[in-house]
Design a protein around this motif. Structure first.
Motif, PDB file in Angstrom:
ATOM      1  N   ILE A 119       1.956 -11.901   3.256  1.00 27.46           N
ATOM      2  CA  ILE A 119       1.452 -11.453   4.560  1.00 27.46           C
ATOM      3  C   ILE A 119       1.806  -9.982   4.783  1.00 27.46           C
ATOM      4  O   ILE A 119       0.972  -9.181   5.253  1.00 27.46           O
ATOM      5  CB  ILE A 119       2.018 -12.338   5.682  1.00 27.46           C
ATOM      6  CG1 ILE A 119       1.476 -13.762   5.560  1.00 27.46           C
ATOM      7  CG2 ILE A 119       1.668 -11.763   7.053  1.00 27.46           C
ATOM      8  CD1 ILE A 119       2.083 -14.727   6.558  1.00 27.46           C
ATOM      9  N   SER A 120       3.040  -9.615   4.462  1.00 29.77           N
ATOM     10  CA  SER A 120       3.465  -8.213   4.614  1.00 29.77           C
ATOM     11  C   SER A 120       2.647  -7.294   3.714  1.00 29.77           C
ATOM     12  O   SER A 120       2.229  -6.199   4.130  1.00 29.77           O
ATOM     13  CB  SER A 120       4.958  -8.081   4.283  1.00 29.77           C
ATOM     14  OG  SER A 120       5.739  -8.850   5.157  1.00 29.77           O
ATOM     15  N   GLY A 121       2.423  -7.752   2.469  1.00 27.72           N
ATOM     16  CA  GLY A 121       1.630  -6.935   1.551  1.00 27.72           C
ATOM     17  C   GLY A 121       0.208  -6.759   2.030  1.00 27.72           C
ATOM     18  O   GLY A 121      -0.384  -5.674   1.913  1.00 27.72           O
ATOM     19  N   LEU A 122      -0.391  -7.812   2.587  1.00 30.00           N
ATOM     20  CA  LEU A 122      -1.750  -7.731   3.112  1.00 30.00           C
ATOM     21  C   LEU A 122      -1.811  -6.779   4.299  1.00 30.00           C
ATOM     22  O   LEU A 122      -2.766  -5.999   4.424  1.00 30.00           O
ATOM     23  CB  LEU A 122      -2.237  -9.127   3.524  1.00 30.00           C
ATOM     24  CG  LEU A 122      -3.655  -9.213   4.110  1.00 30.00           C
ATOM     25  CD1 LEU A 122      -4.685  -8.738   3.090  1.00 30.00           C
ATOM     26  CD2 LEU A 122      -3.958 -10.638   4.553  1.00 30.00           C
ATOM     27  N   TRP A 123      -0.797  -6.824   5.146  1.00 26.26           N
ATOM     28  CA  TRP A 123      -0.758  -5.932   6.305  1.00 26.26           C
ATOM     29  C   TRP A 123      -0.654  -4.464   5.883  1.00 26.26           C
ATOM     30  O   TRP A 123      -1.343  -3.597   6.429  1.00 26.26           O
ATOM     31  CB  TRP A 123       0.414  -6.326   7.194  1.00 26.26           C
ATOM     32  CG  TRP A 123       0.624  -5.407   8.367  1.00 26.26           C
ATOM     33  CD1 TRP A 123       1.665  -4.532   8.572  1.00 26.26           C
ATOM     34  CD2 TRP A 123      -0.226  -5.228   9.490  1.00 26.26           C
ATOM     35  NE1 TRP A 123       1.516  -3.850   9.737  1.00 26.26           N
ATOM     36  CE2 TRP A 123       0.356  -4.260  10.333  1.00 26.26           C
ATOM     37  CE3 TRP A 123      -1.448  -5.807   9.868  1.00 26.26           C
ATOM     38  CZ2 TRP A 123      -0.224  -3.849  11.529  1.00 26.26           C
ATOM     39  CZ3 TRP A 123      -2.031  -5.389  11.064  1.00 26.26           C
ATOM     40  CH2 TRP A 123      -1.413  -4.424  11.880  1.00 26.26           C
ATOM     41  N   VAL A 124       0.160  -4.184   4.875  1.00 31.98           N
ATOM     42  CA  VAL A 124       0.289  -2.809   4.362  1.00 31.98           C
ATOM     43  C   VAL A 124      -1.031  -2.348   3.752  1.00 31.98           C
ATOM     44  O   VAL A 124      -1.471  -1.193   3.964  1.00 31.98           O
ATOM     45  CB  VAL A 124       1.432  -2.738   3.319  1.00 31.98           C
ATOM     46  CG1 VAL A 124       1.432  -1.362   2.627  1.00 31.98           C
ATOM     47  CG2 VAL A 124       2.778  -2.989   3.977  1.00 31.98           C
ATOM     48  N   ALA A 130      -7.289   1.512   6.193  1.00 31.21           N
ATOM     49  CA  ALA A 130      -7.734   2.076   7.472  1.00 31.21           C
ATOM     50  C   ALA A 130      -7.644   3.605   7.451  1.00 31.21           C
ATOM     51  O   ALA A 130      -8.439   4.288   8.119  1.00 31.21           O
ATOM     52  CB  ALA A 130      -6.876   1.517   8.611  1.00 31.21           C
ATOM     53  N   LYS A 131      -6.722   4.127   6.670  1.00 32.95           N
ATOM     54  CA  LYS A 131      -6.581   5.570   6.574  1.00 32.95           C
ATOM     55  C   LYS A 131      -7.701   6.182   5.718  1.00 32.95           C
ATOM     56  O   LYS A 131      -8.203   7.267   6.023  1.00 32.95           O
ATOM     57  CB  LYS A 131      -5.223   5.928   5.952  1.00 32.95           C
ATOM     58  CG  LYS A 131      -4.032   5.469   6.774  1.00 32.95           C
ATOM     59  CD  LYS A 131      -2.732   5.763   6.043  1.00 32.95           C
ATOM     60  CE  LYS A 131      -1.521   5.239   6.805  1.00 32.95           C
ATOM     61  NZ  LYS A 131      -0.239   5.480   6.071  1.00 32.95           N
ATOM     62  N   SER A 132      -8.065   5.457   4.640  1.00 31.32           N
ATOM     63  CA  SER A 132      -9.098   5.976   3.733  1.00 31.32           C
ATOM     64  C   SER A 132      -9.942   4.804   3.238  1.00 31.32           C
ATOM     65  O   SER A 132      -9.704   4.262   2.152  1.00 31.32           O
ATOM     66  CB  SER A 132      -8.432   6.715   2.558  1.00 31.32           C
ATOM     67  OG  SER A 132      -9.412   7.217   1.677  1.00 31.32           O
ATOM     68  N   LEU A 142      -6.292  -3.964  -1.411  1.00 31.70           N
ATOM     69  CA  LEU A 142      -6.588  -4.915  -0.345  1.00 31.70           C
ATOM     70  C   LEU A 142      -7.105  -6.233  -0.915  1.00 31.70           C
ATOM     71  O   LEU A 142      -6.690  -7.314  -0.479  1.00 31.70           O
ATOM     72  CB  LEU A 142      -7.617  -4.309   0.612  1.00 31.70           C
ATOM     73  CG  LEU A 142      -8.078  -5.237   1.750  1.00 31.70           C
ATOM     74  CD1 LEU A 142      -6.895  -5.616   2.640  1.00 31.70           C
ATOM     75  CD2 LEU A 142      -9.178  -4.559   2.568  1.00 31.70           C
ATOM     76  N   VAL A 143      -8.021  -6.117  -1.904  1.00 35.11           N
ATOM     77  CA  VAL A 143      -8.559  -7.332  -2.528  1.00 35.11           C
ATOM     78  C   VAL A 143      -7.451  -8.127  -3.207  1.00 35.11           C
ATOM     79  O   VAL A 143      -7.379  -9.353  -3.106  1.00 35.11           O
ATOM     80  CB  VAL A 143      -9.673  -6.966  -3.536  1.00 35.11           C
ATOM     81  CG1 VAL A 143     -10.101  -8.198  -4.335  1.00 35.11           C
ATOM     82  CG2 VAL A 143     -10.867  -6.360  -2.834  1.00 35.11           C
TER      83      VAL A 143
END
Length: 225
Positions: A119-124, A130-132, A142-143
């Motif tokens: 969950i933490s990794g997905l959030w990061v 979102a930045k790029s 993300l995938v």
């Protein structure tokens, strides 16, 4: 006192002592019997014979020996009630503790907290993309993190389903055991009533079995009896 009267007194003492010895032997033979409670023979005075009457108006009496009064069931009602209450409380906390350990194990609290890390990794990864949004590196990350989260979440879901099935089986087994205990207690109540209806004999061994079953039944929850 006549000779036969003296002999009767001796005979009553021997017979009563024989009953006490039989009870002692019964206690020794059941020393390893689960649920058995020690029994004790109670003795009492037999009849009295009026010999004469004193000037003060009191009768002079001579005892006619001793008789078997009852076979006592040495059991404390207060300790029984206390034990059963605490046994039910222990059963509640034991099941609750086992459930908490199982949930913690499923959630990975003791082996690296895989779900929490995914969950933490997905959030990061979501923050980075979102930045790029057009960065292929961020998209790939993300995938990858999403796939890891889905895999861990699916594993946790399956584990919870298996645990729910296991709990249902445990509940079913407990209900069957409770019904069997209740059925046996009902049978024992009827047998005890048949033996004790005349008021001459105590069904102590059957009472021991019934008390043992009630002790076990108390472990399933708060009971009234």
């Amino acid at each position: 006192m006549s000779l036969f009267g003296a002999l009767y007194i001796g005979d009553s003492g021997l017979r009563t002592s024989q009953n006490a010895l039989n009870t002692t032997a019964h206690n020794l033979s059941n020393i390893n019997t689960i649920g058995y409670v020690r029994q004790q023979v109670a003795q009492s005075d037999s009849t009295y014979t009026n010999v004469s009457r004193t000037q003060s108006g009191y009768n002079v009496q001579i005892g006619d020996g001793v008789k078997y009064s009852e076979c006592r069931h040495i059991r404390d009602a207060f300790l029984d009630e206390t034990y059963r209450e605490e046994n039910g409380r222990y059963g509640f906390y034991d099941v609750s503790y086992s459930a908490i350990l199982e949930v913690e194990d499923i959630m990975g609290e003791f082996d690296g907290a895989a779900l929490r890390e995914s969950i933490s990794g997905l959030w990061v990864a979501m923050q980075e993309i979102a930045k790029s949004p057009s960065d292929t590196t961020n998209i790939s990350m993300l995938v990858s993190k999403a796939a890891s989260f889905v895999e861990n979440a699916t594993s946790v879901y399956k584990s919870f389903k298996e645990y729910q099935v296991n709990l249902n089986d445990q509940v079913k087994k407990a209900i069957t055991e409770i019904n069997e205990i209740g059925k046996r207690i009902d049978e024992l109540n009827k047998e005890i009533s048949k033996i004790e209806v005349g008021g001459l004999e105590n069904a102590n061994d059957l009472r021991d079995e019934r008390d043992f079953l009630i002790d076990n039944l108390a472990g399933y929850g708060n009971i009234k009896y």
